[in-house]
Design a protein around this motif. Structure first.
Motif, PDB file in Angstrom:
ATOM      1  N   GLU A  33       7.594  16.116  -4.818  1.00  0.00           N
ATOM      2  CA  GLU A  33       9.045  16.275  -4.758  1.00  0.00           C
ATOM      3  C   GLU A  33       9.526  16.133  -3.324  1.00  0.00           C
ATOM      4  N   VAL A  34      10.766  15.659  -3.202  1.00  0.00           N
ATOM      5  CA  VAL A  34      11.341  15.398  -1.887  1.00  0.00           C
ATOM      6  C   VAL A  34      12.779  15.894  -1.857  1.00  0.00           C
ATOM      7  N   ASP A  35      13.082  16.701  -0.859  1.00  0.00           N
ATOM      8  CA  ASP A  35      14.466  17.101  -0.595  1.00  0.00           C
ATOM      9  C   ASP A  35      15.062  16.285   0.538  1.00  0.00           C
ATOM     10  N   HIS A  36      14.220  15.963   1.509  1.00  0.00           N
ATOM     11  CA  HIS A  36      14.675  15.202   2.679  1.00  0.00           C
ATOM     12  C   HIS A  36      13.643  14.134   2.999  1.00  0.00           C
ATOM     13  N   LEU A  37      14.136  12.914   3.190  1.00  0.00           N
ATOM     14  CA  LEU A  37      13.288  11.816   3.615  1.00  0.00           C
ATOM     15  C   LEU A  37      13.864  11.260   4.907  1.00  0.00           C
ATOM     16  N   VAL A  38      13.029  11.225   5.935  1.00  0.00           N
ATOM     17  CA  VAL A  38      13.422  10.680   7.234  1.00  0.00           C
ATOM     18  C   VAL A  38      12.447   9.556   7.561  1.00  0.00           C
ATOM     19  N   ILE A  39      12.978   8.411   7.964  1.00  0.00           N
ATOM     20  CA  ILE A  39      12.107   7.302   8.352  1.00  0.00           C
ATOM     21  C   ILE A  39      12.440   6.931   9.794  1.00  0.00           C
TER      22      ILE A  39
ATOM     23  N   GLY B 276       9.186  -2.313   4.393  1.00  0.00           N
ATOM     24  CA  GLY B 276       8.521  -1.007   4.419  1.00  0.00           C
ATOM     25  C   GLY B 276       9.464   0.157   4.196  1.00  0.00           C
ATOM     26  N   TYR B 277      10.618   0.137   4.869  1.00  0.00           N
ATOM     27  CA  TYR B 277      11.598   1.214   4.675  1.00  0.00           C
ATOM     28  C   TYR B 277      12.056   1.252   3.219  1.00  0.00           C
ATOM     29  N   THR B 278      12.426   0.083   2.693  1.00  0.00           N
ATOM     30  CA  THR B 278      12.931   0.018   1.321  1.00  0.00           C
ATOM     31  C   THR B 278      11.877   0.437   0.310  1.00  0.00           C
ATOM     32  N   GLU B 279      10.649  -0.021   0.484  1.00  0.00           N
ATOM     33  CA  GLU B 279       9.575   0.343  -0.440  1.00  0.00           C
ATOM     34  C   GLU B 279       9.275   1.834  -0.382  1.00  0.00           C
ATOM     35  N   SER B 280       9.399   2.448   0.781  1.00  0.00           N
ATOM     36  CA  SER B 280       9.178   3.893   0.894  1.00  0.00           C
ATOM     37  C   SER B 280      10.202   4.664   0.059  1.00  0.00           C
ATOM     38  N   VAL B 281      11.445   4.272   0.164  1.00  0.00           N
ATOM     39  CA  VAL B 281      12.497   4.934  -0.621  1.00  0.00           C
ATOM     40  C   VAL B 281      12.270   4.682  -2.109  1.00  0.00           C
TER      41      VAL B 281
ATOM     42  N   ALA C 126       9.487   4.007  -3.675  1.00  0.00           N
ATOM     43  CA  ALA C 126       8.283   4.697  -4.148  1.00  0.00           C
ATOM     44  C   ALA C 126       8.528   6.188  -4.370  1.00  0.00           C
ATOM     45  N   LEU C 127       9.448   6.778  -3.610  1.00  0.00           N
ATOM     46  CA  LEU C 127       9.714   8.213  -3.719  1.00  0.00           C
ATOM     47  C   LEU C 127      10.955   8.539  -4.554  1.00  0.00           C
ATOM     48  N   ALA C 128      11.741   7.555  -4.923  1.00  0.00           N
ATOM     49  CA  ALA C 128      13.050   7.784  -5.547  1.00  0.00           C
ATOM     50  C   ALA C 128      12.988   8.693  -6.770  1.00  0.00           C
ATOM     51  N   ASN C 129      11.994   8.535  -7.618  1.00  0.00           N
ATOM     52  CA  ASN C 129      11.938   9.364  -8.813  1.00  0.00           C
ATOM     53  C   ASN C 129      11.435  10.781  -8.542  1.00  0.00           C
TER      54      ASN C 129
ATOM     55  N   THR D  48       0.812  -1.227   0.000  1.00  0.00           N
ATOM     56  CA  THR D  48       0.000   0.000   0.000  1.00  0.00           C
ATOM     57  C   THR D  48       0.843   1.274   0.000  1.00  0.00           C
ATOM     58  N   ILE D  49       2.137   1.146   0.161  1.00  0.00           N
ATOM     59  CA  ILE D  49       2.999   2.310   0.374  1.00  0.00           C
ATOM     60  C   ILE D  49       3.031   3.239  -0.832  1.00  0.00           C
ATOM     61  N   ALA D  50       3.254   2.714  -2.026  1.00  0.00           N
ATOM     62  CA  ALA D  50       3.352   3.569  -3.216  1.00  0.00           C
ATOM     63  C   ALA D  50       2.088   4.406  -3.399  1.00  0.00           C
ATOM     64  N   ASP D  51       0.928   3.785  -3.251  1.00  0.00           N
ATOM     65  CA  ASP D  51      -0.322   4.533  -3.384  1.00  0.00           C
ATOM     66  C   ASP D  51      -0.466   5.582  -2.286  1.00  0.00           C
ATOM     67  N   SER D  52      -0.034   5.258  -1.071  1.00  0.00           N
ATOM     68  CA  SER D  52      -0.122   6.212   0.038  1.00  0.00           C
ATOM     69  C   SER D  52       0.734   7.446  -0.208  1.00  0.00           C
TER      70      SER D  52
END
Length: 125
Positions: free
Chosen positions: A75-81, A109-114, A116-119, A65-69
């Motif tokens: 755009e992302v400058d900083h990602l903190v998990i 979950g951590y890996t999928e979050s990164v 999903a946002l990488a592009n 569900t992460i990508a859809d969420s």
């Protein structure tokens, strides 16, 4: 030259260290997305942070569900998990479903979050 407002996503930002990082980011002028498994908690945290913040529900233990969420983040400058699974486990009373949830949260979950946002990472993110 105008300073560019940064975009910060804090997964697990509704309390604790994540919320403190969100507070500091908004204090510097960043636009911040704070997340929680619970939409109400995410929205309450964002409300405490002010108009530069918004809440978002995301469950790292449900990686499908992460990508859809995260779909509306542009755009992302900083990602903190900082998100964790709060369940405790012991050898004496080992909870296999709880252990699987904890491992899924951290490893998948951590890996999928990164992923999903990488592009959407800005240069230098």
């Amino acid at each position: 030259m105008f300073a560019r407002v940064t975009s910060t996503v804090i997964i697990g930002g509704s309390s604790g260290i994540g919320f403190e990082l969100a507070r500091r980011a908004t204090a510097t002028g960043a636009d911040v997305v704070v997340t929680s498994r619970d939409k109400g908690r995410a929205d309450a945290a964002a409300s405490r942070l002010g108009s530069a913040a918004r809440g978002l529900a995301i469950d790292l233990a449900a990686p499908q569900t992460i990508a859809d969420s995260l779909a509306d983040i542009t755009e992302v400058d900083h990602l903190v998990i900082t998100a964790i699974d709060p369940g405790a486990n012991t050898l004496r009373e080992f909870d296999i479903p709880g252990a699987i949830r904890s491992l899924t949260t951290k490893l998948v979950g951590y890996t999928e979050s990164v992923r999903a946002l990488a592009n959407r990472f800005n240069p230098g993110a």
